[in-house]
Design an enzyme around this catalytic site. Structure first.
Site, PDB file in Angstrom:
ATOM      1  N   ASP A  22       1.133  -1.004   0.388  1.00 24.89           N
ATOM      2  CA  ASP A  22       0.144   0.295   0.167  1.00 24.89           C
ATOM      3  C   ASP A  22       0.733   1.608   0.006  1.00 24.89           C
ATOM      4  OD1 ASP A  22      -2.599  -1.137  -0.254  1.00 24.89           O
ATOM      5  OD2 ASP A  22      -2.817  -1.659   2.037  1.00 24.89           O
ATOM      6  N   GLY A  23       2.459   1.306   0.710  1.00 23.35           N
ATOM      7  CA  GLY A  23       2.956   2.042   0.858  1.00 23.35           C
ATOM      8  C   GLY A  23       3.357   2.729  -0.415  1.00 23.35           C
ATOM      9  N   ASN A  62      -4.460   9.392   1.329  1.00 23.44           N
ATOM     10  CA  ASN A  62      -4.667   8.911   2.300  1.00 23.44           C
ATOM     11  C   ASN A  62      -5.274   9.593   3.631  1.00 23.44           C
ATOM     12  OD1 ASN A  62      -4.552   6.095   2.292  1.00 23.44           O
ATOM     13  ND2 ASN A  62      -2.788   5.382   3.706  1.00 23.44           N
ATOM     14  N   GLU A  63      -4.451  10.675   3.653  1.00 28.71           N
ATOM     15  CA  GLU A  63      -4.661  11.695   5.281  1.00 28.71           C
ATOM     16  C   GLU A  63      -3.626  12.437   5.421  1.00 28.71           C
ATOM     17  OE1 GLU A  63      -1.523   8.465   6.542  1.00 28.71           O
ATOM     18  OE2 GLU A  63      -3.427   8.439   6.708  1.00 28.71           O
ATOM     19  N   ARG A 113      -5.878  21.738  21.290  1.00 30.45           N
ATOM     20  CA  ARG A 113      -4.075  21.700  22.768  1.00 30.45           C
ATOM     21  C   ARG A 113      -3.891  20.133  22.251  1.00 30.45           C
ATOM     22  NH1 ARG A 113      -0.748  25.259  25.479  1.00 30.45           N
ATOM     23  NH2 ARG A 113       0.778  24.691  25.422  1.00 30.45           N
ATOM     24  N   SER A 165      -6.028   6.953  11.020  1.00 28.87           N
ATOM     25  CA  SER A 165      -6.678   7.296  12.003  1.00 28.87           C
ATOM     26  C   SER A 165      -7.768   6.610  12.741  1.00 28.87           C
ATOM     27  CB  SER A 165      -8.095   8.315  10.743  1.00 28.87           C
ATOM     28  OG  SER A 165      -9.437   8.666  11.148  1.00 28.87           O
ATOM     29  N   LYS A 166      -7.968   5.209  12.354  1.00 30.05           N
ATOM     30  CA  LYS A 166      -8.712   4.151  12.357  1.00 30.05           C
ATOM     31  C   LYS A 166      -7.844   3.402  13.566  1.00 30.05           C
ATOM     32  CE  LYS A 166     -10.293  -0.575  12.838  1.00 30.05           C
ATOM     33  NZ  LYS A 166      -9.461  -1.489  12.964  1.00 30.05           N
ATOM     34  N   SER A 167      -6.567   4.427  13.800  1.00 23.56           N
ATOM     35  CA  SER A 167      -5.982   3.358  15.008  1.00 23.56           C
ATOM     36  C   SER A 167      -5.717   4.417  16.491  1.00 23.56           C
ATOM     37  CB  SER A 167      -3.503   3.557  14.864  1.00 23.56           C
ATOM     38  OG  SER A 167      -3.330   5.002  15.288  1.00 23.56           O
ATOM     39  N   ALA A 197      -4.191  13.202  21.306  1.00 26.45           N
ATOM     40  CA  ALA A 197      -3.573  13.378  22.211  1.00 26.45           C
ATOM     41  C   ALA A 197      -4.179  14.743  22.265  1.00 26.45           C
ATOM     42  CB  ALA A 197      -2.421  13.156  22.756  1.00 26.45           C
TER      43      ALA A 197
END
Length: 266
Positions: free
Chosen positions: A51-52, A123-124, A150, A166-168, A187
């Site tokens: 995929d990469g 992808n993102e 923040r 995103s799923k992670s 976070a």
């Protein structure tokens, strides 16, 4: 695929893959295809790797929406972007000899950084702190100030990218038939001063997302574009919209997006 005849192979050159690409070239030529040495001359761009490698193939060939991208895996199994396996020539032959091939269309996002640079992502796009210091980012949806974030950073993903980074962080998996993009936090700090939604949210393809980065000494954010990282000093604003461009891939029988998700995660 018979109306598309010029093929360009994109791969990371190594001793073990060279012979396999040569045999794939002979196979393509046997069935009347021309293997070209430059992507601009191709109407089929085939990535060979994982995929990469597929993401790199799309990026290095400028997100062309006038050709068909094909992912061929060297890892023994198909994946989100790789519908074929290099050693399974039977399925490859079936696809290249079929008169009418269905096309799958994947959404792409446009990313503009300040007034200096613009990119596309399949992808993102991510923005993360490059030092041990949190970001403060004002999040705007269209012309509305939505929240002040923040934390360590944010992920803006396409529907196909929703199965990745995103799923992670507990983002939703989104059907690529939906013209939209997803925003996820990394976070976030939530206290009396800073308050965020605390969950991923999905924006319609007609929306515009604007992230305004507070200039408080965090001058070297890491900007991720799919699987590439950029270091740009003093980023003040990132604007994300759904691109009018799309990426076209082969749609195989019994290999829909949701079958790929099931195969990958269940």
């Amino acid at each position: 695929m018979t109306n598309r005849r010029n093929v360009f192979f994109y791969y990371r050159n190594s001793d073990d893959i060279g012979a396999k690409v040569e045999s794939l070239t002979k196979l393509a030529e046997k069935y009347g295809f021309t293997v070209v040495s430059h992507s601009k001359d191709a109407n089929i761009i085939a990535s060979i790797g994982g995929d990469g490698t597929f993401l790199q193939a799309v990026r290095k060939t400028n997100f062309r929406d006038d050709c068909l991208y094909v992912g061929i895996s060297t890892k023994g199994s198909a994946s989100v972007y790789c519908d074929f396996v290099l050693d399974d020539t039977e399925k490859i032959i079936e696809a290249i000899t079929t008169e009418q091939v269905e096309v799958r269309k994947y959404p792409v996002i446009d990313v503009k950084i300040d007034e200096s640079a613009s990119f596309k992502c399949l992808n993102e796009c991510t923005i993360r702190s490059g030092i041990i210091k949190t970001f403060v980012i004002d999040v705007h949806i269209d012309e509305i100030h939505f929240e002040t974030f923040r934390g360590d950073g944010m992920i803006i993903s396409t529907p196909t990218g929703s199965t990745a980074y995103s799923k992670s962080v507990n983002g939703a998996v989104i059907d690529p038939l939906l013209p939209c993009f997803q925003v996820s936090e990394l976070a976030s700090l939530n206290n009396n001063r800073y308050r965020t939604l605390g969950s991923s949210f999905v924006l319609s393809g007609s929306r515009r997302l604007r992230l305004e980065v507070a200039q408080d000494g965090n001058d070297y954010p890491v900007i991720g574009m799919d699987n590439e990282a950029l270091s740009i000093r003093s980023v003040q604003q990132i604007e994300v919209t759904l691109s009018p461009s799309i990426i076209k891939t082969v749609k195989l029988k019994d290999n829909s997006f949701w079958e790929k998700v099931k195969r990958s995660f269940l």
